[in-house]
Design a protein around this motif. Structure first.
Motif, PDB file in Angstrom:
ATOM      1  N   LEU A 585      39.249  48.993  46.822  1.00 54.87           N
ATOM      2  CA  LEU A 585      38.379  47.979  46.220  1.00 54.87           C
ATOM      3  C   LEU A 585      38.762  46.591  46.719  1.00 54.87           C
ATOM      4  O   LEU A 585      37.906  45.753  47.001  1.00 54.87           O
ATOM      5  CB  LEU A 585      38.508  48.011  44.690  1.00 54.87           C
ATOM      6  N   TYR A 586      40.074  46.364  46.809  1.00 54.90           N
ATOM      7  CA  TYR A 586      40.577  45.058  47.248  1.00 54.90           C
ATOM      8  C   TYR A 586      41.136  45.135  48.673  1.00 54.90           C
ATOM      9  O   TYR A 586      42.116  44.484  49.013  1.00 54.90           O
ATOM     10  CB  TYR A 586      41.644  44.576  46.267  1.00 54.90           C
ATOM     11  N   ARG A 670      36.059  42.098  44.935  1.00 57.85           N
ATOM     12  CA  ARG A 670      36.029  43.534  45.205  1.00 57.85           C
ATOM     13  C   ARG A 670      35.041  43.846  46.328  1.00 57.85           C
ATOM     14  O   ARG A 670      34.045  43.152  46.505  1.00 57.85           O
ATOM     15  CB  ARG A 670      35.577  44.300  43.963  1.00 57.85           C
TER      16      ARG A 670
END
Length: 678
Positions: A585-586, A670
């Protein structure tokens, strides 16, 4: 405003605010407006001008040379107020100078400092100022503008005093508290605030009632003088609201300055009217307020049923320790945990309980247990922990309290309020409690470190999937924060360095005297304005993500595994999946590569599970699932842009962020994620 002529008394009322104030939006000076509108009604031949910004005040004083200077003195503008009083006297030696505001009182714990600051002021007004200031002006005119004779009539005045030649206080009688709120003409309806409403940089303020039934020793409204609450009529409130709605900037909000908004029956129709204005005139866009400390069902109805999304609930908890509450005379009518649970039902509006650290009698374990008790509600809570300020005109600011609780305090600059006025550097200061006999400086920083880590975990929900899962297996966010705090010495070196810098930064600008603060801040002014220095909780909780995201993620999930060491292997398998999911996500915050899309297979359909929530076990979604994590237009923006959105590390040409919605919190950065069909 009356027209000017040579016989008029030219009255300038100021609530000074630094032109480059970066800590908050300047507020329309409501208190001065009420004083000015009442004065105009009661006294003929008076010309009233109200100003706020430093440059406007300086220009007006030098050009117009006012006959009277009335000054509202708060903690955040004390030294600027003193500077303007001296400039006014240089320009016009005959000027009558009157100070009022919360910081003016004749019982200050540091009498020597107070006399040094205010001995040149003609009269000082305590408590409410509308009637007191008007009586001063009426008497001043009666004695033909003779300041010496005015002081001789101190017995005919009220709520005021002056410092005589012997450095003693000469006091007037006390005035009764104003009971009829409708007797004060509205500065909005009289046009005194038209210039402020036309300027989008100013926040409209409104008072619908005055007073507070509580007696907290750390608050200036804890004085018995304010214990009775008096209300403005609904008709008058709605007239003011209509006027503001028709004249304020369309994006403006409203700040209700009532001490306990939402807890009185009189607040209900006002809330309905605010909702109607929002729907019909698209104003106010948001409502700032301090919600009440009792009548929680009514507050919940106002915040969640009538004004959902327009206001937040500020549960002023201060501490969860009943003995500490008793020490500061804080009445807590209902268990805060129960209140938070009740507010959570049926809406889950974000609640922002306020804590103060350290309060008299609080110790490390008591504070940590209190925070745990609150966080273990699993409610949608993001708390705020403030340093304990030694406000003048409070019971806490007394020699008795200082000695009884072993209070150690220092001076520091207040909220970056500083700048050059007429060639002189001025800096505002505050006194904060560093430690007490019950909580050492080391213990305070243990609690502050935990606070930083909690803010890192909770602010704008960067780890919502992980927190949701941990709740489902009875590992609570309070346990995680405590575990992280206790293992800081085993954390990655860059994380340790960040938290060490936080402590050093906090202490660096603490001094024994205001003069030391001013000298230090003049040297480092640009560093604080740009955000290179200072920043406190927001800066360092975000720094862990912005500058140390890879290390933070590694340490975080390692700690989670340790917390779950007695759990089944299946739990650790889920955690491994969540770690891989979170890291992707990151992806742009953790990796140097910039692939537009990254695919990976998981043992669980995490997206579908999280969407279901409501205590649905993730094991029900255990089947191979492939996701594609795609770069967004902001997921890979550089660190400097992220820092700038928070107002830190800015160069001289960069603009200030326009509000919290413009900030690039980690949860905004994100990657988009979707189920892959490849």
């Amino acid at each position: 405003m009356l027209s000017s002529n040579k016989d008029n008394l030219k009255v300038l009322l100021i609530d000074p605010y630094y032109d480059d104030g970066v800590s908050s939006v300047p507020a329309i000076p409501l208190g001065l407006g009420l004083i000015g509108s009442y004065l105009i009604e009661q006294v003929p031949n008076v010309e009233v001008k109200i100003l706020k910004l430093m440059s406007n005040i300086l220009e007006y004083i030098k050009l117009e040379k006012p006959d009277v200077l009335g000054v509202t003195n708060f903690m955040w503008n004390t030294n600027l107020c003193i500077k303007f009083s001296r400039i006014a006297k240089e320009v016009n030696p005959d000027v009558l100078i009157v100070f009022g505001g919360p910081d003016i009182n004749n019982k200050h714990s540091d009498q020597e400092r107070f006399i040094r600051l205010y001995s040149h002021i003609d009269l000082l007004v305590e408590k409410e100022g509308e009637v007191a200031f008007t009586k001063i002006i009426q008497t001043y005119l009666k004695v033909n503008r003779d300041k010496v004779k005015l002081r001789e009539h101190i017995g005919e005045l009220g709520n005021c005093f002056y410092i005589n030649s012997e450095k003693k206080f000469s006091l007037s009688p006390k005035l009764p508290k104003i009971k009829d709120m409708n007797a004060m003409p509205s500065p909005y309806l009289t046009g005194l605030f038209d210039d402020f409403l036309a300027d989008k940089h100013f926040q409209p303020l409104l008072e619908t009632n005055r007073g507070c039934p509580y007696a907290c020793t750390f608050c200036q409204q804890g004085d018995s003088y304010y214990s009775r609450v008096h209300f403005k009529s609904f008709e008058n409130v709605t007239c003011e609201l209509d006027y503001i709605a028709d004249n304020a900037d369309e994006d403006a909000g409203l700040y209700l300055i009532d001490s306990n908004w939402g807890m009185y029956k009189e607040d209900i129709p006002i809330a309905h009217y605010l909702k109607e204005l929002n729907e019909t005139k698209n104003w106010p866009k948001y409502i700032d307020c301090d919600t009440g400390k009792s009548q929680y069902d009514r507050i919940r109805h106002v915040a969640m049923d009538i004004l959902p999304g327009l206001m937040s609930i500020s549960n002023s908890v201060q501490t969860m320790d009943q003995n500490v509450l008793d020490n500061v005379k804080r009445l807590q009518p209902k268990d805060p945990v129960q209140v938070i649970k009740e507010f959570e039902v049926g809406g889950g509006e974000v609640q922002q309980p306020d804590f103060i650290l350290p309060l008299p009698g609080e110790n490390k374990e008591g504070f940590m247990k209190g925070m745990k008790k609150l966080l273990d509600t699993k409610a949608n809570v993001r708390f705020r922990v403030h340093p304990t300020q030694m406000l003048s005109n409070t019971e806490l600011d007394s020699k008795v309290s200082i000695e009884k609780y072993g209070i150690q305090f220092k001076y520091r600059q207040h909220s970056n309020f500083m700048g050059y006025c007429d060639g002189e550097f001025i800096c505002e200061t505050e006194r904060v409690i560093l430690a007490t006999k019950d909580m050492s400086l080391e213990d305070v920083f243990y609690c502050r470190t935990s606070t930083v880590l909690l803010d890192t975990l909770l602010r704008r929900a960067p780890l919502r999937e992980l927190i949701e899962y941990l709740n489902s297996v009875d590992i609570l966010v309070s346990d995680l924060a405590r575990a992280l705090t206790d293992s800081v010495s085993q954390s990655p070196e860059d994380v340790q360095a960040c938290l060490k810098e936080y402590k050093e930064s906090y202490l660096e600008a603490m001094f024994d005297t205001e003069e030391e603060v001013t000298r230090y801040m003049e040297v480092h002014q640009k560093d604080y304005i740009s955000g290179d220095k200072g920043g406190d909780l927001l800066k360092y909780s975000m720094k862990l993500w912005i500058d140390h995201c890879p290390s933070m993620m590694k340490w975080l999930f390692s700690t989670v595994h340790s917390l779950c060491k007695d759990k089944d292997e299946s739990v650790h398998k889920v955690i491994d999946n969540l770690e891989a999911f979170t890291n992707l996500l990151y992806y742009d915050r953790i990796n140097k590569t910039t692939e537009k899309s990254v695919e990976s297979q998981f043992d669980y359909d995490i997206l579908k599970w999280f969407k279901e929530k409501n205590n649905t076990q993730i094991e029900k979604f255990k089947y191979p699932t492939k996701y594609a994590f795609k770069k967004t237009n902001i997921s890979n923006i550089n660190k400097s842009e992220v820092w700038n959105s928070f107002g830190f590390y800015r160069d001289e040409n960069s603009e200030l962020p326009t509000g919290t919605n413009s900030r690039y919190y980690l949860s905004k950065l994100r990657r988009s994620v979707e189920t892959s069909i490849s």
